[in-house]
Design an enzyme around this catalytic site. Sequence first.
Site, mmCIF file in Angstrom:
data_model
loop_
_atom_site.group_PDB
_atom_site.id
_atom_site.type_symbol
_atom_site.label_atom_id
_atom_site.label_comp_id
_atom_site.label_asym_id
_atom_site.label_seq_id
_atom_site.Cartn_x
_atom_site.Cartn_y
_atom_site.Cartn_z
ATOM 1 N N GLU A 93 0.820 -1.212 0.000
ATOM 2 C CA GLU A 93 0.000 0.000 0.000
ATOM 3 C C GLU A 93 0.855 1.265 0.000
ATOM 4 O O GLU A 93 1.070 1.890 1.040
ATOM 5 C CB GLU A 93 -0.951 0.003 1.211
ATOM 6 C CG GLU A 93 -2.038 -1.050 1.103
ATOM 7 C CD GLU A 93 -3.132 -0.929 2.167
ATOM 8 O OE1 GLU A 93 -2.958 -0.166 3.137
ATOM 9 O OE2 GLU A 93 -4.166 -1.597 2.003
ATOM 10 N N GLU A 108 -6.292 -7.251 -1.010
ATOM 11 C CA GLU A 108 -6.667 -7.000 0.386
ATOM 12 C C GLU A 108 -8.018 -6.320 0.432
ATOM 13 O O GLU A 108 -8.248 -5.313 -0.233
ATOM 14 C CB GLU A 108 -5.614 -6.121 1.084
ATOM 15 C CG GLU A 108 -5.898 -5.951 2.574
ATOM 16 C CD GLU A 108 -4.793 -5.166 3.298
ATOM 17 O OE1 GLU A 108 -3.602 -5.445 3.051
ATOM 18 O OE2 GLU A 108 -5.150 -4.287 4.093
HETATM 19 C C1 DCB Z 1 -4.401 -1.553 5.556
HETATM 20 C C2 DCB Z 1 -3.115 -2.268 5.840
HETATM 21 C C3 DCB Z 1 -3.190 -3.257 6.943
HETATM 22 C C4 DCB Z 1 -4.079 -2.713 8.023
HETATM 23 C C5 DCB Z 1 -5.473 -2.706 7.411
HETATM 24 C C6 DCB Z 1 -6.550 -2.194 8.364
HETATM 25 O O1 DCB Z 1 -4.197 -0.200 5.905
HETATM 26 F F1 DCB Z 1 -2.599 -2.862 4.737
HETATM 27 O O2 DCB Z 1 -1.895 -3.555 7.428
HETATM 28 O O3 DCB Z 1 -4.057 -3.539 9.146
HETATM 29 O O4 DCB Z 1 -5.536 -1.975 6.207
HETATM 30 O O5 DCB Z 1 -6.310 -0.884 8.751
HETATM 31 C C7 DCB Z 1 -3.885 -2.937 10.369
HETATM 32 C C8 DCB Z 1 -4.164 -3.967 11.425
HETATM 33 C C9 DCB Z 1 -3.972 -3.353 12.781
HETATM 34 C C10 DCB Z 1 -2.591 -2.750 12.868
HETATM 35 C C11 DCB Z 1 -2.356 -1.802 11.701
HETATM 36 C C12 DCB Z 1 -0.939 -1.245 11.670
HETATM 37 O O6 DCB Z 1 -5.476 -4.474 11.254
HETATM 38 O O7 DCB Z 1 -4.125 -4.310 13.797
HETATM 39 O O8 DCB Z 1 -2.467 -2.022 14.077
HETATM 40 O O9 DCB Z 1 -2.583 -2.481 10.487
HETATM 41 O O10 DCB Z 1 -0.022 -2.273 11.548
HETATM 42 C C13 DCB Z 1 -5.000 0.812 5.371
HETATM 43 C C14 DCB Z 1 -5.869 0.619 4.325
HETATM 44 C C15 DCB Z 1 -6.604 1.671 3.798
HETATM 45 C C16 DCB Z 1 -6.468 2.934 4.337
HETATM 46 C C17 DCB Z 1 -5.596 3.159 5.413
HETATM 47 C C18 DCB Z 1 -4.868 2.086 5.931
HETATM 48 N N1 DCB Z 1 -7.208 4.008 3.842
HETATM 49 N N2 DCB Z 1 -3.996 2.325 7.062
HETATM 50 O O11 DCB Z 1 -7.992 3.844 2.924
HETATM 51 O O12 DCB Z 1 -7.077 5.141 4.366
HETATM 52 O O13 DCB Z 1 -3.581 3.480 7.236
HETATM 53 O O14 DCB Z 1 -3.683 1.410 7.823
#
Ligand code: DCB
Length: 475
Positions: free
Chosen positions: A167, A256
């Site tokens: 990402e 994902e």
């Molecule tokens: C993505 C990441 C993934 C993340 C998930 C859920 O991030 F690829 O690693 O997973 O989406 O947010 C989360 C875990 C948490 C952990 C965190 C940091 O579920 O337990 O604390 O990662 O390691 C995204 C996807 C989309 C967007 C933002 C994010 N968006 N983000 O559209 O803004 O910033 O994490």
Amino acid sequence: MPVRKNYIKVPIAILLGMAAAALFFSGCAQTVVQKNGRLQVIGNQLCNERGEAVQLKGMILMDVAWFGDYANPACFAWLRDDWGCTVIRAALYTQDSFGQPRALTQKKDMLKAVDAAVAAGLYVIIDWHNLADGNPMKYKSEALTFFREMAELYKDTPNVLYEICSEPNGDDVTWSGVVKPYAQEVITAIREIDPKNVILVGTPTWSQRVDIAADDPLSFDNIMYTCHFYAGSHFSALRDKVEYALGKDAAVFISEWGTTDHTGNGILYPEETFEWIDFMDEHKISWTNWCITSRKESSAVIKHTALSEGSWADGDLTESGLLVRSLIRGQDSAIVLFADGFETENFTSGGWYNENTGLDRDDAFHGYTAALLNPGGSLAKEFSTAGFMNVRVQLAYKTQNLAGDDTVKVEWYDGDNWQPVKNLGSSQSWTKHTIPLPEQASDNYSFQFRISAGFEGGDENAALDDIALIMDRIE
Ligand code: DCB
């Protein structure tokens, strides 16, 4: 009468032979990789070795280092056989929480995950999971080292797909200025060693800009661009970008997606999920769901009670896990969407409202723990049935010291009132009940069900175990 004897014997021998052959072949059914061989991209479609379209569906292992216990052949075989997974995406976070690179030191965990998936006969995505390090250039030299080594190891393994950046994100992380040049270098390095296995490329804004990539594509074969969505955050505008990319003959892999919003936490969005699922089916887009983890967040598919070797009971799965399993299976009836066997030894992991309840660790229907309703006690659960019909509540049940007309009440909530469904009397031994609810419980956002003690005596109680909600999809 020798002639007649042979006449009978021959067909029996043939039948026995056929039965033996059937047993033999069912015992070693072909894996998805044996059936499809090395994947290739034709136009905008992922295809098998023979050029036929394939749509892979599976799960993401959250972090090969942290949740590496789940990366073993037995667990992946469970995901293959019970869930119907054909692909596993193994995520290797590229940076630790102190902002230091960690992918190379945890490479051995990736190898373990890939080898387990190969042993289970699944396709497997090697995911270079950049996230906080929004700019993939930050660890480009590590990525080159890593993917050269992966390519050497797996160039002859048709199971493997490479995902070179999960990402990319950040205002200055553009496609033409950053992600594309990064991809060009890393893909060139992989292709010098492995000319064929499919490579997935992330796109800007957390892999939401497949449209921009399609306007300025990479010029390699067997490349796909990734789109990531979270059902509570991304809707038709993002599907439009995918359609735009497909229209330009760019292949898209949804490597994902989550049933929650983009935080991976909070409530689930089943109806928005179904819109995406229909869309992905219509375009035969392959996907992997976020994620296999037992962390306490709603996108997690398992609870901490889930054994690392698989063989999970329904009660070991979260609501997201049960929903996603039904989607991978393509199941439309008798779907378990909620289950609790109380093995977590609490009422919060099941999201219960509970009063005057306890836990019974001596006498469970399954596992080690059952729930106890004490006098005046109740257990209630909210669960939207929107999109579903033929709702039934399943439970195992046993009582102690219930007097004459004492009872245990099963009720449901229609949005305004609690409605009675069934009174359960005393039962000295465990009995299992499946209780169908009336038609009005279908397709109901306000649905709840409740099991409560219809007894007041101090030594009376009812044990409950393996409580589940089962329903059918409304077509
Ligand atoms: C993505 C990441 C993934 C993340 C998930 C859920 O991030 F690829 O690693 O997973 O989406 O947010 C989360 C875990 C948490 C952990 C965190 C940091 O579920 O337990 O604390 O990662 O390691 C995204 C996807 C989309 C967007 C933002 C994010 N968006 N983000 O559209 O803004 O910033 O994490």
